[in-house]
Design a protein around this motif. Sequence first.
Motif, mmCIF file in Angstrom:
data_model
loop_
_atom_site.group_PDB
_atom_site.id
_atom_site.type_symbol
_atom_site.label_atom_id
_atom_site.label_comp_id
_atom_site.label_asym_id
_atom_site.label_seq_id
_atom_site.Cartn_x
_atom_site.Cartn_y
_atom_site.Cartn_z
ATOM 1 N N VAL A 5 -0.254 -11.224 9.200
ATOM 2 C CA VAL A 5 -0.829 -10.114 7.724
ATOM 3 C C VAL A 5 -2.557 -10.716 8.557
ATOM 4 O O VAL A 5 -3.200 -9.766 8.121
ATOM 5 N N GLU A 6 -2.963 -11.677 9.006
ATOM 6 C CA GLU A 6 -4.257 -11.944 8.698
ATOM 7 C C GLU A 6 -4.748 -11.665 9.947
ATOM 8 O O GLU A 6 -5.637 -11.405 9.950
ATOM 9 N N ASN A 7 -3.867 -11.354 11.066
ATOM 10 C CA ASN A 7 -3.921 -10.080 12.082
ATOM 11 C C ASN A 7 -4.583 -9.271 11.570
ATOM 12 O O ASN A 7 -5.293 -8.572 12.604
ATOM 13 N N GLN A 8 -3.606 -8.394 10.845
ATOM 14 C CA GLN A 8 -3.781 -7.370 10.343
ATOM 15 C C GLN A 8 -5.034 -7.473 9.800
ATOM 16 O O GLN A 8 -5.569 -6.268 10.079
ATOM 17 N N LYS A 10 -7.974 -8.832 10.346
ATOM 18 C CA LYS A 10 -8.394 -8.757 10.815
ATOM 19 C C LYS A 10 -8.772 -7.556 12.356
ATOM 20 O O LYS A 10 -9.982 -7.442 12.119
ATOM 21 N N ASP A 11 -8.046 -7.056 12.579
ATOM 22 C CA ASP A 11 -7.523 -5.794 12.612
ATOM 23 C C ASP A 11 -8.655 -4.517 12.046
ATOM 24 O O ASP A 11 -9.710 -3.950 12.862
ATOM 25 N N ARG A 16 -13.911 -1.223 9.458
ATOM 26 C CA ARG A 16 -14.241 -1.318 7.823
ATOM 27 C C ARG A 16 -13.682 -2.605 7.639
ATOM 28 O O ARG A 16 -13.063 -3.538 7.392
ATOM 29 N N LYS A 17 -14.476 -2.397 5.956
ATOM 30 C CA LYS A 17 -13.891 -3.304 5.605
ATOM 31 C C LYS A 17 -12.051 -3.208 4.432
ATOM 32 O O LYS A 17 -12.272 -2.301 4.520
ATOM 33 N N GLY A 44 -5.326 4.206 -1.009
ATOM 34 C CA GLY A 44 -6.210 3.898 0.504
ATOM 35 C C GLY A 44 -6.213 2.754 0.127
ATOM 36 O O GLY A 44 -7.214 1.928 1.505
ATOM 37 N N THR A 45 -5.408 1.755 -0.620
ATOM 38 C CA THR A 45 -5.478 0.246 -0.563
ATOM 39 C C THR A 45 -5.317 -0.754 0.630
ATOM 40 O O THR A 45 -3.723 0.505 1.791
ATOM 41 N N ASP A 46 -5.375 -2.004 1.072
ATOM 42 C CA ASP A 46 -4.729 -1.942 2.282
ATOM 43 C C ASP A 46 -3.506 -3.593 2.374
ATOM 44 O O ASP A 46 -2.884 -3.744 3.082
ATOM 45 N N GLY A 47 -3.704 -3.845 1.076
ATOM 46 C CA GLY A 47 -2.205 -4.338 0.405
ATOM 47 C C GLY A 47 -2.491 -5.135 -0.694
ATOM 48 O O GLY A 47 -3.095 -4.587 -1.221
ATOM 49 N N ILE A 48 -1.300 -5.876 -1.315
ATOM 50 C CA ILE A 48 -0.665 -6.208 -2.281
ATOM 51 C C ILE A 48 -1.660 -7.755 -1.940
ATOM 52 O O ILE A 48 -0.766 -8.544 -1.771
ATOM 53 N N MET A 49 -2.256 -8.224 -3.616
ATOM 54 C CA MET A 49 -1.740 -9.372 -4.098
ATOM 55 C C MET A 49 -1.249 -9.284 -5.681
ATOM 56 O O MET A 49 -1.471 -8.903 -6.026
ATOM 57 N N LEU A 50 -0.373 -10.788 -5.306
ATOM 58 C CA LEU A 50 1.064 -11.095 -6.535
ATOM 59 C C LEU A 50 0.280 -12.345 -6.968
ATOM 60 O O LEU A 50 0.302 -13.127 -6.200
ATOM 61 N N GLY A 51 0.198 -12.217 -8.373
ATOM 62 C CA GLY A 51 -0.463 -13.087 -9.211
ATOM 63 C C GLY A 51 -1.636 -13.682 -9.952
ATOM 64 O O GLY A 51 -1.862 -12.383 -10.347
ATOM 65 N N GLY A 52 -1.161 -15.063 -10.599
ATOM 66 C CA GLY A 52 -1.731 -14.682 -11.799
ATOM 67 C C GLY A 52 -1.968 -16.236 -12.605
ATOM 68 O O GLY A 52 -1.257 -16.896 -12.279
#
Length: 248
Positions: A5-8, A10-11, A16-17, A44-52
């Motif tokens: 995931v970290e490499n994704q 960084k790629d 782009r941001k 167009g989001t790049d990933g999902i963060m899950l938390g509260g």
Amino acid sequence: MIGIVENQIKDILKNRKVHLTLIDPDEQSAEDAVKIAKEAIKGGTDGIMLGGSTVDGEQVDKTAKALSESIELPIIIFPGNTSNVSHYADAIFFMSFLNSNNPYWIMEAQALGSISVKKAGIEAIPMGYMVVEPGGTVGWIGDAKLVPRNKPKIPAAYAMSAEYLGMRFFYLEAGSGADKNIPPEMIAYSKKATTDMILVVGGGIRTGETAYEVAKAGADVIVTGTVVEETEDVEAKISEIVNAIRKV
Ligand SMILES: CC(C)=CCC/C(C)=C/CC/C(C)=C/CC/C(C)=C/COP(=O)(O)OP(=O)(O)O
Ligand SMILES: O=P(O)(O)OC[C@@H](O)CO
Ligand SMILES: [Mg+2]
């Protein structure tokens, strides 16, 4: 070790941001979280963060499971506490709350949570987490010594030290649902103070315009959560924000 995931991330950053959509598992059913995630992906989001900051582990697990069965994008846990670890996620922001007054949030929760992270076999992404005024729920729960909004040098010094300690991500947080986002000047200072740090900025970003300002100031990863809860048309809102940050 740097994981998938970290490499994704960084790629993507080579060109782009990055935009991440934060879903609070406390706010809706797992099924509705999937609907929101699918709309955000269309936007167009790049990933999902899950938390509260006040969510129980079972709800995180249920939502992570439902998401993992329906979407391809990375699911990253944004833990509110040690219980928020799920093997259905791809990664976890393994964060230390650097400006907390309570050692629990700086290192104890991490020590206790590391056992579940190891068992779950998910990627741990080392992150320094810094909460700035107004700070919201997370500032209160995390017993934060909130950074004054007009003191950009303070988080910059923490960002530098986090980098020296080996953390690869630094999160400037204004608090979920904050009425003001992190000041661009503060973002710029933290960016300049570090060499390879991936700078994550969130809290109170609701429009393409502010997202653009934040990205332009030096944020690498832009996080939005509350807009998704407040808007009727998730795809359109995310696409407004994503299009804006891609212009930087
Ligand atoms: C690494 C492990 C396993 C644990 C560390 C846990 C730490 C340090 C947490 C920091 C303190 C904390 C409570 C963070 C919450 C971050 C978060 C998920 C914020 C977004 O939640 P909000 O949207 O503010 O929550 P509410 O909507 O519930 O107010
Ligand atoms: O909910 P918002 O205000 O978008 O904030 C996102 C994130 O920074 C909260 O941890
Ligand atoms: Mg929330």
